[in-house]
Design a protein around this motif. Structure first.
Motif, PDB file in Angstrom:
ATOM      1  N   ALA A  47       0.831  -1.209   0.000  1.00  0.00           N
ATOM      2  CA  ALA A  47       0.000   0.000   0.000  1.00  0.00           C
ATOM      3  C   ALA A  47       0.866   1.259   0.000  1.00  0.00           C
ATOM      4  CB  ALA A  47      -0.936  -0.007   1.207  1.00  0.00           C
ATOM      5  N   LYS A  48       1.925   1.258   0.800  1.00  0.00           N
ATOM      6  CA  LYS A  48       2.824   2.426   0.847  1.00  0.00           C
ATOM      7  C   LYS A  48       3.458   2.653  -0.521  1.00  0.00           C
ATOM      8  CE  LYS A  48       6.888   4.272   3.121  1.00  0.00           C
ATOM      9  NZ  LYS A  48       7.865   4.117   4.186  1.00  0.00           N
ATOM     10  N   ILE A  49       3.873   1.583  -1.166  1.00  0.00           N
ATOM     11  CA  ILE A  49       4.504   1.699  -2.477  1.00  0.00           C
ATOM     12  C   ILE A  49       3.489   2.144  -3.526  1.00  0.00           C
ATOM     13  CG2 ILE A  49       5.662   0.390  -4.301  1.00  0.00           C
ATOM     14  CD1 ILE A  49       6.841  -1.325  -1.871  1.00  0.00           C
ATOM     15  N   ARG A  50       2.269   1.597  -3.464  1.00  0.00           N
ATOM     16  CA  ARG A  50       1.228   2.047  -4.405  1.00  0.00           C
ATOM     17  C   ARG A  50       0.932   3.535  -4.204  1.00  0.00           C
ATOM     18  NH1 ARG A  50      -1.227  -1.634  -7.585  1.00  0.00           N
ATOM     19  NH2 ARG A  50      -1.211  -3.805  -6.939  1.00  0.00           N
ATOM     20  N   ASN A  51       0.942   3.989  -2.960  1.00  0.00           N
ATOM     21  CA  ASN A  51       0.755   5.414  -2.698  1.00  0.00           C
ATOM     22  C   ASN A  51       1.874   6.214  -3.367  1.00  0.00           C
ATOM     23  OD1 ASN A  51      -0.457   7.751  -1.156  1.00  0.00           O
ATOM     24  ND2 ASN A  51       1.602   7.737  -0.294  1.00  0.00           N
ATOM     25  N   ASN A  52       3.110   5.745  -3.216  1.00  0.00           N
ATOM     26  CA  ASN A  52       4.231   6.435  -3.857  1.00  0.00           C
ATOM     27  C   ASN A  52       4.096   6.426  -5.370  1.00  0.00           C
ATOM     28  OD1 ASN A  52       5.352   7.042  -1.394  1.00  0.00           O
ATOM     29  ND2 ASN A  52       6.860   5.408  -1.433  1.00  0.00           N
ATOM     30  N   MET A  53       3.652   5.317  -5.934  1.00  0.00           N
ATOM     31  CA  MET A  53       3.428   5.252  -7.374  1.00  0.00           C
ATOM     32  C   MET A  53       2.355   6.265  -7.781  1.00  0.00           C
ATOM     33  SD  MET A  53       3.591   1.126  -7.955  1.00  0.00           S
ATOM     34  CE  MET A  53       3.528   1.167  -9.756  1.00  0.00           C
ATOM     35  N   GLY A  54       1.331   6.403  -6.955  1.00  0.00           N
ATOM     36  CA  GLY A  54       0.289   7.385  -7.219  1.00  0.00           C
ATOM     37  C   GLY A  54       0.846   8.801  -7.246  1.00  0.00           C
ATOM     38  N   LEU A  55       1.754   9.089  -6.321  1.00  0.00           N
ATOM     39  CA  LEU A  55       2.370  10.417  -6.286  1.00  0.00           C
ATOM     40  C   LEU A  55       3.184  10.679  -7.557  1.00  0.00           C
ATOM     41  CD1 LEU A  55       3.539  10.472  -2.567  1.00  0.00           C
ATOM     42  CD2 LEU A  55       1.616  11.745  -3.564  1.00  0.00           C
ATOM     43  N   ARG A  88      -4.632   7.414   6.526  1.00  0.00           N
ATOM     44  CA  ARG A  88      -5.045   8.818   6.465  1.00  0.00           C
ATOM     45  C   ARG A  88      -4.273   9.583   5.392  1.00  0.00           C
ATOM     46  NH1 ARG A  88      -5.054   7.951  12.026  1.00  0.00           N
ATOM     47  NH2 ARG A  88      -3.100   9.075  12.329  1.00  0.00           N
ATOM     48  N   VAL A  89      -2.992   9.303   5.247  1.00  0.00           N
ATOM     49  CA  VAL A  89      -2.177   9.974   4.220  1.00  0.00           C
ATOM     50  C   VAL A  89      -2.693   9.619   2.830  1.00  0.00           C
ATOM     51  CG1 VAL A  89       0.120   9.979   3.142  1.00  0.00           C
ATOM     52  CG2 VAL A  89      -0.105  10.235   5.626  1.00  0.00           C
ATOM     53  N   ILE A  90      -2.964   8.341   2.610  1.00  0.00           N
ATOM     54  CA  ILE A  90      -3.451   7.910   1.297  1.00  0.00           C
ATOM     55  C   ILE A  90      -4.814   8.539   1.010  1.00  0.00           C
ATOM     56  CG2 ILE A  90      -4.178   5.922  -0.088  1.00  0.00           C
ATOM     57  CD1 ILE A  90      -2.077   4.285   1.605  1.00  0.00           C
ATOM     58  N   ARG A  91      -5.685   8.553   1.997  1.00  0.00           N
ATOM     59  CA  ARG A  91      -7.005   9.179   1.830  1.00  0.00           C
ATOM     60  C   ARG A  91      -6.865  10.659   1.472  1.00  0.00           C
ATOM     61  NH1 ARG A  91     -12.134   7.982   2.896  1.00  0.00           N
ATOM     62  NH2 ARG A  91     -11.614   6.114   4.040  1.00  0.00           N
ATOM     63  N   THR A  92      -5.951  11.349   2.141  1.00  0.00           N
ATOM     64  CA  THR A  92      -5.707  12.762   1.853  1.00  0.00           C
ATOM     65  C   THR A  92      -5.194  12.945   0.429  1.00  0.00           C
ATOM     66  OG1 THR A  92      -5.266  13.248   4.177  1.00  0.00           O
ATOM     67  CG2 THR A  92      -4.371  14.790   2.551  1.00  0.00           C
ATOM     68  N   ASN A  93      -4.271  12.072   0.001  1.00  0.00           N
ATOM     69  CA  ASN A  93      -3.751  12.160  -1.364  1.00  0.00           C
ATOM     70  C   ASN A  93      -4.863  11.959  -2.386  1.00  0.00           C
ATOM     71  OD1 ASN A  93      -1.143  12.658  -0.517  1.00  0.00           O
ATOM     72  ND2 ASN A  93      -0.533  10.508  -0.622  1.00  0.00           N
ATOM     73  N   LEU A  94      -5.734  11.005  -2.131  1.00  0.00           N
ATOM     74  CA  LEU A  94      -6.852  10.751  -3.041  1.00  0.00           C
ATOM     75  C   LEU A  94      -7.825  11.923  -3.033  1.00  0.00           C
ATOM     76  CD1 LEU A  94      -8.254   8.839  -5.010  1.00  0.00           C
ATOM     77  CD2 LEU A  94      -9.351   7.750  -3.049  1.00  0.00           C
ATOM     78  N   ASP A  95      -8.125  12.445  -1.860  1.00  0.00           N
ATOM     79  CA  ASP A  95      -9.032  13.595  -1.768  1.00  0.00           C
ATOM     80  C   ASP A  95      -8.476  14.810  -2.514  1.00  0.00           C
ATOM     81  OD1 ASP A  95     -10.786  12.107  -0.237  1.00  0.00           O
ATOM     82  OD2 ASP A  95     -10.183  13.013   1.675  1.00  0.00           O
ATOM     83  N   ARG A  96      -7.184  15.058  -2.376  1.00  0.00           N
ATOM     84  CA  ARG A  96      -6.555  16.191  -3.062  1.00  0.00           C
ATOM     85  C   ARG A  96      -6.602  16.033  -4.570  1.00  0.00           C
ATOM     86  NH1 ARG A  96      -1.381  16.789   0.873  1.00  0.00           N
ATOM     87  NH2 ARG A  96      -2.415  18.001   2.499  1.00  0.00           N
ATOM     88  N   LEU A  97      -6.621  14.788  -5.008  1.00  0.00           N
ATOM     89  CA  LEU A  97      -6.686  14.515  -6.448  1.00  0.00           C
ATOM     90  C   LEU A  97      -8.107  14.661  -6.964  1.00  0.00           C
ATOM     91  CD1 LEU A  97      -4.739  13.571  -8.695  1.00  0.00           C
ATOM     92  CD2 LEU A  97      -5.483  11.246  -8.195  1.00  0.00           C
ATOM     93  N   GLY A  98      -9.060  14.720  -6.036  1.00  0.00           N
ATOM     94  CA  GLY A  98     -10.458  14.814  -6.432  1.00  0.00           C
ATOM     95  C   GLY A  98     -11.087  13.443  -6.586  1.00  0.00           C
ATOM     96  N   GLY A  99     -10.510  12.458  -5.905  1.00  0.00           N
ATOM     97  CA  GLY A  99     -11.030  11.100  -5.983  1.00  0.00           C
ATOM     98  C   GLY A  99     -12.154  10.856  -5.021  1.00  0.00           C
ATOM     99  N   LYS A 100     -12.749   9.710  -5.128  1.00  0.00           N
ATOM    100  CA  LYS A 100     -13.841   9.326  -4.254  1.00  0.00           C
ATOM    101  C   LYS A 100     -13.311   8.351  -3.213  1.00  0.00           C
ATOM    102  CE  LYS A 100     -17.585   9.991  -7.524  1.00  0.00           C
ATOM    103  NZ  LYS A 100     -16.898  10.524  -8.674  1.00  0.00           N
ATOM    104  N   ALA A 101     -12.825   8.881  -2.095  1.00  0.00           N
ATOM    105  CA  ALA A 101     -12.268   8.044  -1.046  1.00  0.00           C
ATOM    106  C   ALA A 101     -13.311   7.132  -0.431  1.00  0.00           C
ATOM    107  CB  ALA A 101     -11.620   8.910   0.030  1.00  0.00           C
TER     108      ALA A 101
END
Length: 104
Positions: A47-55, A88-101
């Motif tokens: 999950a941490k790595i997928r978050n980094n890939m998302g960034l 929480r960090v991943i949720r924030t990243n998704l929210d900032r992108l305009g995603g549907k957390a």
């Protein structure tokens, strides 16, 4: 070198490549780390790595790929550690992108 150490090295080198603007190299290294985490059955590392890939995708202007990475990461942390800082960090990243957390 142990597998977990290699996984960590790939993740760090991937993010270093991202900071240097070498996005394809970053994604390659992060995907190698993700694959290792998956094979080792380490969902929170994955999950941490997928978050980094998302960034990396987000910084490259590939918002749909970034959103997909964040959603997959959020689902994993939701199952494994819903109250964690990582979740929480991943949720924030998704929210900032305009995603549907809430869908994750």
């Amino acid at each position: 070198m142990g597998q977990l150490r290699t996984l960590g090295m790939l993740n760090r080198e991937g993010m270093s490549a991202c900071h240097e603007g070498r996005m394809e190299t970053a994604l390659f290294q992060l995907d190698q780390a993700r694959s290792m985490a998956q094979a080792m059955k380490l969902p929170l590392h994955e999950a941490k790595i997928r978050n980094n890939m998302g960034l990396v995708h987000q910084l490259s202007g590939r918002t749909s790929e970034a959103r997909a990475c964040f959603i997959l990461a959020l689902k994993a942390t939701g199952r494994e550690a819903p109250d964690s800082v990582l979740h929480r960090v991943i949720r924030t990243n998704l929210d900032r992108l305009g995603g549907k957390a809430e869908a994750a």
